[in-house]
Design an enzyme around this catalytic site. Sequence first.
Site, short mmCIF file in Angstrom:
data_model
loop_
_atom_site.label_atom_id
_atom_site.label_comp_id
_atom_site.label_asym_id
_atom_site.label_seq_id
_atom_site.Cartn_x
_atom_site.Cartn_y
_atom_site.Cartn_z
N HIS A 137 0.82 -1.23 0.00
CA HIS A 137 0.00 0.00 0.00
C HIS A 137 0.85 1.27 0.00
O HIS A 137 0.32 2.36 -0.21
CB HIS A 137 -0.92 0.03 1.23
N ASP A 172 -2.35 -10.70 -2.01
CA ASP A 172 -2.90 -10.21 -0.74
C ASP A 172 -4.41 -9.97 -0.93
O ASP A 172 -4.87 -9.72 -2.04
CB ASP A 172 -2.19 -8.91 -0.35
N ASP A 261 -4.13 -12.78 4.32
CA ASP A 261 -5.42 -12.23 4.77
C ASP A 261 -6.58 -12.66 3.88
O ASP A 261 -7.71 -12.23 4.08
CB ASP A 261 -5.36 -10.70 4.94
C1 SP5 Z 1 -0.76 -5.00 4.07
C2 SP5 Z 1 -2.21 -5.05 4.43
O1 SP5 Z 1 -2.81 -6.11 4.38
N1 SP5 Z 1 -2.77 -3.91 4.86
C3 SP5 Z 1 -4.16 -3.89 5.17
C4 SP5 Z 1 -4.59 -2.63 5.81
C5 SP5 Z 1 -6.08 -2.61 5.95
N2 SP5 Z 1 -6.48 -2.09 7.17
C6 SP5 Z 1 -7.83 -1.63 7.22
C7 SP5 Z 1 -8.81 -2.75 7.35
C8 SP5 Z 1 -10.21 -2.22 7.53
C9 SP5 Z 1 -11.11 -3.30 8.01
N3 SP5 Z 1 -12.16 -2.81 8.84
C10 SP5 Z 1 -12.20 -3.40 10.14
C11 SP5 Z 1 -13.10 -2.66 11.10
C12 SP5 Z 1 -12.74 -3.01 12.52
N4 SP5 Z 1 -13.74 -2.63 13.40
ZN ZN Z 2 -3.86 -7.10 2.97
#
Ligand code: SP5
Ligand code: ZN
Length: 324
Positions: A137, A172, A261
């Site tokens: 990202h 990913d 993930d």
């Molecule tokens: C490298 C990588 O996999 N980065 C991922 C970053 C994403 N983070 C945000 C995920 C948003 C999911 N929402 C969850 C709500 C929790 N209450």
């Molecule tokens: Zn990811």
Amino acid sequence: MIVLHAPAHRLHHPTVEYYNGRAEPHAEQPGRIDNILDACRRLDLQIRIVEQPLSRRQLLTLHGRHYLRFLQQTCRGIPVDEQLMPSVFVHDTYTPLTAGTLHAARLSAGLAVAAAELVVAGEQRVVYALCRPPGHHAEADAMMGYCYFNNAALAAQQLASDGRRVAILDLDYHHGNGTQHLFYERSDVLYVSIHADPTDAFPYGSGYRDERGAGEGLGYTRNFPLTRPGNVEAYLRTLRRAIRTVQNFRPDYLVLSLGFDTYQGDPIGNLGLDVADYAAVGYAVANNLAYPTVIVQEGGYNVMALGALAESFLSGYQERNTTT
Ligand code: SP5
Ligand code: ZN
């Protein structure tokens, strides 16, 4: 295959991330790498410790100098065991800084580039870089999505010297917006990604099917957003399509951005994959894309499951296709 590891990744230890202002425990924890490392040991893979922070010169091949200066000046002032949420050079509220973040991020990028160097030198055919923090990202001038420097892109940049063609396959759960953008107008680096439909998944702003590159790079970005997450059959069909796209490009090298993930038990992602499905994914990649390869660790947040997921992927990857 050998594995590259930088134990000092744990100098980066974010505590919370913010969802519309509400603090939640940070998902990107040091323990992730410990469990993947255990899997590598169970498989008897050679593990090499490389703690070579990527040089400023190499970072500047893809990242901006003002961004780098901001990281240097900001990390320096953070007390140990505290985190700081930056307000600039950042695209979300998930990507905090700790005192050791810059150093850990440079080590992480250093692993990816060291892996690329081993592959270019012909010393190794496949190198797995246990990068943490992750990278896909990260944009030229911004941290985002737990990422600070774009490890996979920096590896690809290294591999692409001397006019070599490099394909990046990003598996990913999330679209690798940074990687896509860094090579969007280039025809020497193909970016292919399978990910959750960004209409309702991070990073929202990119990863749509109609993003195909621009200028010289038109046709050298290919996105496969999955609109029906949870359907493993559909996932594997899409993987075969993505693999064909890479084959048609006829790359000299492959960079695999590998996130766990996509696991059905992941707290953030979930494309419905179960433990055994990772062996099928590893097998498909290794046997259909048998180019000299750098595997770069990206996401995967079910810390307890990560060992089993990595073990499954790697055992499938190492299984030889005996019919061809
Ligand atoms: C490298 C990588 O996999 N980065 C991922 C970053 C994403 N983070 C945000 C995920 C948003 C999911 N929402 C969850 C709500 C929790 N209450
Ligand atoms: Zn990811």
